[in-house]
Scaffold this active site. Structure first.
Site, PDB file in Angstrom:
ATOM      1  N   TYR A 120       0.838  -1.194   0.000  1.00 11.57           N
ATOM      2  CA  TYR A 120       0.000   0.000   0.000  1.00 11.57           C
ATOM      3  C   TYR A 120       0.874   1.245   0.000  1.00 11.57           C
ATOM      4  O   TYR A 120       1.964   1.247   0.596  1.00 11.57           O
ATOM      5  CB  TYR A 120      -0.879   0.065   1.255  1.00 11.57           C
ATOM      6  N   TYR A 159       0.017  -9.803   0.541  1.00 14.72           N
ATOM      7  CA  TYR A 159       1.045  -9.165   1.397  1.00 14.72           C
ATOM      8  C   TYR A 159       1.062  -9.831   2.774  1.00 14.72           C
ATOM      9  O   TYR A 159       0.067 -10.371   3.237  1.00 14.72           O
ATOM     10  CB  TYR A 159       0.806  -7.651   1.511  1.00 14.72           C
ATOM     11  N   ARG A 169      -2.179 -12.011   3.580  1.00 14.72           N
ATOM     12  CA  ARG A 169      -3.546 -11.716   3.161  1.00 14.72           C
ATOM     13  C   ARG A 169      -3.749 -12.168   1.718  1.00 14.72           C
ATOM     14  O   ARG A 169      -2.925 -11.887   0.834  1.00 14.72           O
ATOM     15  CB  ARG A 169      -3.829 -10.199   3.204  1.00 14.72           C
ATOM     16  N   HIS A 172      -6.909  -8.845  -2.426  1.00 11.50           N
ATOM     17  CA  HIS A 172      -8.250  -8.312  -2.155  1.00 11.50           C
ATOM     18  C   HIS A 172      -8.288  -6.830  -2.480  1.00 11.50           C
ATOM     19  O   HIS A 172      -7.243  -6.159  -2.530  1.00 11.50           O
ATOM     20  CB  HIS A 172      -8.639  -8.526  -0.687  1.00 11.50           C
ATOM     21  N   HIS A 174     -10.392  -3.407  -1.109  1.00 10.97           N
ATOM     22  CA  HIS A 174     -11.304  -2.861  -0.100  1.00 10.97           C
ATOM     23  C   HIS A 174     -12.369  -2.021  -0.800  1.00 10.97           C
ATOM     24  O   HIS A 174     -12.057  -1.235  -1.714  1.00 10.97           O
ATOM     25  CB  HIS A 174     -10.551  -1.979   0.887  1.00 10.97           C
TER      26      HIS A 174
HETATM   27 FE   LIG Z   1      -5.902  -4.811   2.695  1.00  2.81          FE
END
Ligand SMILES: [Fe+2]
Length: 255
Positions: A120, A159, A169, A172, A174
């Site tokens: 991110y 990640y 994770r 995905h 959000h």
């Molecule tokens: Fe996330």
């Protein structure tokens, strides 16, 4: 957004204003706020039983976005800062529906996601994966008259996170959705089909078994564009709107 009773609307007290009311999800169908395998919920989940707040004017009205707040460029996350993002280009599209299957037009759909390397653009995300100067991971769109939305983006990478040893994770995106009222906000995550990381992910597995498939998008070869992008389809169902403004004593509402 779902009419579920035949009771007639009643004006709010001391005025002619008629306030809609919204169905409350039964407690046994709500996503748990504490989940044993999801470590951080142990310190942030409420210890006491939540109290349902009454639906007053603040809850049954919503944001006024204005016609020009969201532009077409906001829906294409692959072109930022004068260049193209790295990674697998994908189209993510679908409809926003109410619980009766009716489209929800003019709903604000916002997304945020990691880049193709699984990182991110955020100050606290500093694991050793590269940032992409042409990808900020942020997009938004307003549904059309048929409740449709569409984004062009990059397939996010998996990640690591600190929940347990070797925790990763699944890929995905959000999602945040605003319907016509502040109580119609939904924040959730969209997953990709057949992700091998599902089995070890406590966030995915905190969803009821019967509901997990609704968080997974569908690969759509027909909608994929040759020599350009793969497509994934994902419909989102918001809870219904109860038209009846009657107040009852059984749930403590005092609209
Ligand atoms: Fe996330």
């Amino acid at each position: 957004m779902t009419g579920t009773t035949s009771r007639e609307p009643r004006p709010a007290s001391d005025s002619a204003l008629v306030l809609p009311r919204y169905l409350r999800e039964p407690a046994d169908r709500r996503t748990p706020v504490a989940y044993a395998g999801y470590k951080s919920t142990g310190v942030r989940a409420p210890l006491r039983t939540p109290v349902d707040l009454p639906h007053r004017l603040t809850e049954v009205t919503g944001p006024v976005l204005g016609e020009d707040m969201v532009t077409a460029a906001d829906a294409d996350l692959t072109l930022r800062q004068g260049g193209e993002a790295q990674g697998q280009r994908i189209i993510v599209y679908g409809r926003v529906l109410d619980s009766d299957g009716r489209p929800v037009p003019h709903a604000l759909v916002e997304i945020w996601q990691a880049n193709a390397a699984g990182r991110y653009r955020h100050v606290v995300d500093n694991w050793p994966a590269p940032l992409d100067p042409h990808f900020d991971g942020l997009g938004r769109v307003v549904t059309d008259d048929l409740g449709r939305y569409e984004f062009t983006t990059i397939k996010p990478g998996a990640y690591p996170w600190g929940n347990h040893h070797n925790a990763w994770r699944p890929a995905h995106i959000h999602f945040s959705l605003f319907g016509q009222a502040f109580t119609q906000r939904l924040v959730t995550q969209m997953y990709f089909p057949d992700d091998p990381l599902f089995g070890q992910d406590p966030i995915f597995n905190s969803m009821p078994t019967t509901a997990r498939h609704r968080a997974v998008s569908r690969f759509d070869l027909e909608r994929s564009q040759p020599n350009w992008a793969l497509a994934f389809q994902w419909d989102i169902v918001l809870r219904g709107r109860e038209q009846t403004p009657f107040e009852t004593d059984d749930d403590g509402d005092v609209a």
